[in-house]
Motif scaffolding. Structure first.
Motif, PDB file in Angstrom:
ATOM      1  N   ARG A 151     -24.237  21.178 -62.286  1.00  0.00           N
ATOM      2  CA  ARG A 151     -24.769  21.048 -60.935  1.00  0.00           C
ATOM      3  C   ARG A 151     -25.286  19.637 -60.667  1.00  0.00           C
ATOM      4  NH1 ARG A 151     -29.033  25.826 -60.472  1.00  0.00           N
ATOM      5  NH2 ARG A 151     -29.625  24.913 -62.470  1.00  0.00           N
ATOM      6  N   ASP A 152     -25.368  19.296 -59.395  1.00  0.00           N
ATOM      7  CA  ASP A 152     -25.967  18.037 -58.941  1.00  0.00           C
ATOM      8  C   ASP A 152     -25.288  16.813 -59.537  1.00  0.00           C
ATOM      9  OD1 ASP A 152     -27.864  19.519 -57.486  1.00  0.00           O
ATOM     10  OD2 ASP A 152     -29.134  19.714 -59.265  1.00  0.00           O
ATOM     11  N   GLY A 153     -23.967  16.898 -59.748  1.00  0.00           N
ATOM     12  CA  GLY A 153     -23.225  15.744 -60.230  1.00  0.00           C
ATOM     13  C   GLY A 153     -23.429  15.422 -61.692  1.00  0.00           C
ATOM     14  N   GLN A 154     -24.072  16.316 -62.446  1.00  0.00           N
ATOM     15  CA  GLN A 154     -24.311  16.097 -63.865  1.00  0.00           C
ATOM     16  C   GLN A 154     -23.106  16.571 -64.681  1.00  0.00           C
ATOM     17  OE1 GLN A 154     -27.374  14.589 -64.860  1.00  0.00           O
ATOM     18  NE2 GLN A 154     -27.411  14.331 -62.639  1.00  0.00           N
ATOM     19  N   HIS A 155     -23.059  16.123 -65.946  1.00  0.00           N
ATOM     20  CA  HIS A 155     -21.985  16.529 -66.855  1.00  0.00           C
ATOM     21  C   HIS A 155     -22.587  16.803 -68.233  1.00  0.00           C
ATOM     22  CE1 HIS A 155     -19.182  14.871 -63.864  1.00  0.00           C
ATOM     23  NE2 HIS A 155     -19.968  13.811 -63.844  1.00  0.00           N
ATOM     24  N   PHE A 156     -21.927  17.665 -68.992  1.00  0.00           N
ATOM     25  CA  PHE A 156     -22.354  17.886 -70.367  1.00  0.00           C
ATOM     26  C   PHE A 156     -21.136  17.957 -71.279  1.00  0.00           C
ATOM     27  CE2 PHE A 156     -21.911  22.182 -68.636  1.00  0.00           C
ATOM     28  CZ  PHE A 156     -21.246  22.868 -69.645  1.00  0.00           C
ATOM     29  N   LEU A 157     -21.406  17.776 -72.561  1.00  0.00           N
ATOM     30  CA  LEU A 157     -20.364  17.750 -73.576  1.00  0.00           C
ATOM     31  C   LEU A 157     -20.230  19.137 -74.192  1.00  0.00           C
ATOM     32  CD1 LEU A 157     -18.516  15.621 -74.975  1.00  0.00           C
ATOM     33  CD2 LEU A 157     -20.287  15.421 -76.727  1.00  0.00           C
ATOM     34  N   ALA A 158     -19.005  19.662 -74.211  1.00  0.00           N
ATOM     35  CA  ALA A 158     -18.720  20.952 -74.844  1.00  0.00           C
ATOM     36  C   ALA A 158     -17.588  20.758 -75.839  1.00  0.00           C
ATOM     37  CB  ALA A 158     -18.339  21.991 -73.797  1.00  0.00           C
ATOM     38  N   SER A 159     -17.458  21.695 -76.780  1.00  0.00           N
ATOM     39  CA  SER A 159     -16.406  21.546 -77.785  1.00  0.00           C
ATOM     40  C   SER A 159     -15.777  22.884 -78.130  1.00  0.00           C
ATOM     41  CB  SER A 159     -16.960  20.896 -79.060  1.00  0.00           C
ATOM     42  OG  SER A 159     -17.819  21.795 -79.742  1.00  0.00           O
ATOM     43  N   ALA A 160     -14.603  22.804 -78.720  1.00  0.00           N
ATOM     44  CA  ALA A 160     -13.897  23.962 -79.268  1.00  0.00           C
ATOM     45  C   ALA A 160     -13.329  23.547 -80.619  1.00  0.00           C
ATOM     46  CB  ALA A 160     -12.787  24.413 -78.331  1.00  0.00           C
ATOM     47  N   TRP A 161     -13.323  24.476 -81.564  1.00  0.00           N
ATOM     48  CA  TRP A 161     -12.924  24.172 -82.943  1.00  0.00           C
ATOM     49  C   TRP A 161     -11.543  24.748 -83.232  1.00  0.00           C
ATOM     50  CZ3 TRP A 161     -13.942  27.278 -87.814  1.00  0.00           C
ATOM     51  CH2 TRP A 161     -13.721  26.507 -88.968  1.00  0.00           C
ATOM     52  N   ARG A 162     -10.729  23.928 -83.883  1.00  0.00           N
ATOM     53  CA  ARG A 162      -9.394  24.327 -84.331  1.00  0.00           C
ATOM     54  C   ARG A 162      -8.542  24.894 -83.201  1.00  0.00           C
ATOM     55  NH1 ARG A 162     -10.290  26.775 -90.492  1.00  0.00           N
ATOM     56  NH2 ARG A 162     -10.812  24.752 -91.429  1.00  0.00           N
ATOM     57  N   VAL A 163      -8.485  24.153 -82.132  1.00  0.00           N
ATOM     58  CA  VAL A 163      -7.601  24.491 -81.015  1.00  0.00           C
ATOM     59  C   VAL A 163      -6.387  23.582 -81.121  1.00  0.00           C
ATOM     60  CG1 VAL A 163      -7.360  24.569 -78.519  1.00  0.00           C
ATOM     61  CG2 VAL A 163      -9.535  25.202 -79.577  1.00  0.00           C
ATOM     62  N   SER A 164      -5.236  24.152 -81.415  1.00  0.00           N
ATOM     63  CA  SER A 164      -4.048  23.337 -81.683  1.00  0.00           C
ATOM     64  C   SER A 164      -3.165  23.130 -80.457  1.00  0.00           C
ATOM     65  CB  SER A 164      -3.218  23.988 -82.797  1.00  0.00           C
ATOM     66  OG  SER A 164      -2.819  25.299 -82.423  1.00  0.00           O
ATOM     67  N   ARG A 165      -3.426  23.854 -79.370  1.00  0.00           N
ATOM     68  CA  ARG A 165      -2.574  23.736 -78.191  1.00  0.00           C
ATOM     69  C   ARG A 165      -2.687  22.344 -77.577  1.00  0.00           C
ATOM     70  NH1 ARG A 165      -5.613  28.035 -76.644  1.00  0.00           N
ATOM     71  NH2 ARG A 165      -5.882  27.298 -74.502  1.00  0.00           N
ATOM     72  N   PRO A 166      -1.659  21.886 -76.873  1.00  0.00           N
ATOM     73  CA  PRO A 166      -1.743  20.586 -76.197  1.00  0.00           C
ATOM     74  C   PRO A 166      -2.939  20.533 -75.253  1.00  0.00           C
ATOM     75  CG  PRO A 166       0.508  21.402 -76.176  1.00  0.00           C
ATOM     76  CD  PRO A 166      -0.343  22.528 -76.684  1.00  0.00           C
ATOM     77  N   LEU A 167      -3.539  19.369 -75.119  1.00  0.00           N
ATOM     78  CA  LEU A 167      -4.733  19.228 -74.294  1.00  0.00           C
ATOM     79  C   LEU A 167      -4.505  19.710 -72.867  1.00  0.00           C
ATOM     80  CD1 LEU A 167      -6.117  15.740 -75.456  1.00  0.00           C
ATOM     81  CD2 LEU A 167      -6.736  18.029 -76.278  1.00  0.00           C
ATOM     82  N   GLU A 168      -3.319  19.420 -72.327  1.00  0.00           N
ATOM     83  CA  GLU A 168      -3.060  19.774 -70.933  1.00  0.00           C
ATOM     84  C   GLU A 168      -2.931  21.283 -70.715  1.00  0.00           C
ATOM     85  OE1 GLU A 168       0.944  18.421 -72.737  1.00  0.00           O
ATOM     86  OE2 GLU A 168      -1.196  17.877 -72.839  1.00  0.00           O
ATOM     87  N   HIS A 169      -2.895  22.063 -71.805  1.00  0.00           N
ATOM     88  CA  HIS A 169      -2.819  23.519 -71.679  1.00  0.00           C
ATOM     89  C   HIS A 169      -4.194  24.186 -71.775  1.00  0.00           C
ATOM     90  CE1 HIS A 169       1.674  23.613 -73.095  1.00  0.00           C
ATOM     91  NE2 HIS A 169       1.489  22.970 -71.957  1.00  0.00           N
ATOM     92  N   LEU A 170      -5.233  23.407 -72.058  1.00  0.00           N
ATOM     93  CA  LEU A 170      -6.574  23.973 -72.217  1.00  0.00           C
ATOM     94  C   LEU A 170      -7.287  24.062 -70.871  1.00  0.00           C
ATOM     95  CD1 LEU A 170      -7.706  22.039 -75.424  1.00  0.00           C
ATOM     96  CD2 LEU A 170      -6.477  24.209 -75.252  1.00  0.00           C
TER      97      LEU A 170
END
Length: 293
Positions: A43-62
Motif C-alpha cells: 500500500r501507499d507506493g511501498q514495496h517489500f522483498l519476498a522469496s520462494a525456494w527451489r522454484v525451477s520454472r522460468p521467471l516469466e511463468h511465476l
C-alpha cells in the motif's frame, strides 16, 4: 533495541549469478541460486522483498502466489537490483567461509540446542525451538570489547550477534558485516562511538535519534494510538499522552488530525496544538466509548 537479526539473513548455494526478469503479473524478479526473489507492491507506493525456494520454472511463468517468505521493505527497483547483486556476493563469500553444521547436545539461554553452526573453534551459533544465537568460549569472549562483552558468552540472534561479527569480522561476509555495523550503531551507539573514536551523525543510530526525539518532545503530546474516524470523514482520531508515555496513570487526550497529514514517523506523531483540535466528541475507539470527555 532495534537491530538486524542474523536469522533473517538469506543464504543460497555458491556460484550464484543473478538472473533478473519479470513475473507474469509484472513484478521485478531475481533468481539467486535456489531462491527467487520478488519486489512486491504494497500500500501507499511501498514495496517489500519476498522469496520462494527451489522454484525451477522460468521467471516469466511465476506470479504473486508463488512467493511466501517476507524479507522487509525495499525502496524501488534500482534498490532491488543492488540488493540482489549484494545477495549473490554474500552467497559466494558464505561458501568460501566453509562454516560447519553439527548436532550439539547442550543447553542455551534460549532452550536446548537443536542445531549448531561452527564458525571456528570456540564460536558456535545455536538454533533452538524458540530463538538462538552465538555461544563463545571464555577465550573468544575475552576478545569482545568491554563495552559490548556479555559475561556468559551467549549473544542472542536479534541484535547481540552483531557484537560477535564486530569482534571477529573475518568470519562473516561483507553483507553480514554491514548489517552488524548498523545493528551496533542502532542498539549501542555510545559503544560504537567509543570503539571508532567518532560521533554518530543524526540519522545514523535509531537508539540515539530516539533519545533525541524524546528530549525534544518531552513536554509535547505524542500519539500512542490512532484510527480513521467513523464520525468525521477524512479525519484520524488519535489518543496522545505527554512525551508519548504508555503508563496507565498518564493523562490521555484525544485529537482530530487530517488523515492526509497523519504519518506516525520513526518515533511517533507530535501533536501541534495550533493545528490539531482537541476532541471530546463520539469516539471510534472502543475503549473510549461511553467515557465522558
Amino acid at each position: 533495541m532495534t537491530g538486524g537479526s542474523l536469522s533473517k539473513d538469506l543464504s543460497t548455494p555458491d556460484g550464484s549469478a543473478v538472473e533478473f526478469g519479470r513475473s507474469a503479473d509484472g513484478m521485478p524478479l531475481a533468481r539467486v541460486g535456489d531462491l527467487v526473489f520478488a519486489m512486491v507492491s504494497a500500500r501507499d507506493g511501498q514495496h517489500f522483498l519476498a522469496s520462494a525456494w527451489r522454484v525451477s520454472r522460468p521467471l516469466e511463468h511465476l506470479n504473486r502466489d508463488d512467493f511466501y517468505s517476507h524479507h522487509g521493505s525495499v525502496e524501488d527497483e534500482a534498490a532491488f537490483r543492488v540488493r540482489m547483486i549484494e545477495q549473490a556476493e554474500h552467497c559466494r563469500e558464505l561458501h568460501a567461509l566453509a562454516r560447519q553444521t553439527a548436532g550439539v547436545s547442550c543447553s542455551t539461554p534460549w532452550g536446548p540446542s537443536q542445531g549448531a553452526t561452527i564458525y571456528v573453534d570456540g564460536i558456535v551459533s545455536h538454533t533452538t525451538a524458540s530463538h538462538g544465537g552465538f555461544e563463545l568460549s571464555a577465550a573468544r569472549n575475552a576478545a569482545a570489547h568491554p563495552l559490548l562483552r556479555i559475561d556468559d558468552g551467549f549473544y542472542e540472534e536479534d541484535a547481540a550477534w552483531a557484537i560477535v561479527a564486530l569482534t571477529f569480522p573475518q568470519l562473516f561476509t561483507r553483507y553480514e558485516r554491514k548489517i552488524a555495523d548498523r545493528t551496533v550503531r542502532d542498539s549501542w551507539p555510545e559503544a560504537w562511538e567509543a570503539i571508532h573514536d567518532r560521533r554518530l551523525a543524526p540519522g545514523a543510530s535509531h537508539e540515539k535519534d530516539g533519545r533525541e526525539f524524546q528530549r525534544q518532545h518531552a513536554e509535547d503530546w505524542i500519539v500512542i494510538a490512532a484510527l480513521r474516524s467513523d464520525h468525521h470523514a477524512g479525519m484520524t482520531e488519535v489518543i496522545a499522552t505527554i512525551g508519548g508515555a504508555r503508563d496507565a496513570r498518564a493523562e490521555e487526550r484525544r485529537f482530530l488530525v487530517r488523515s492526509d497529514d497523519y504519518m506516525a514517523g520513526r518515533f511517533g506523531f507530535v501533536i501541534d496544538e495550533t493545528k490539531h483540535a482537541a476532541y471530546n466528541g463520539p469516539s471510534s475507539f472502543a475503549t473510549w466509548r461511553g467515557r465522558a470527555g
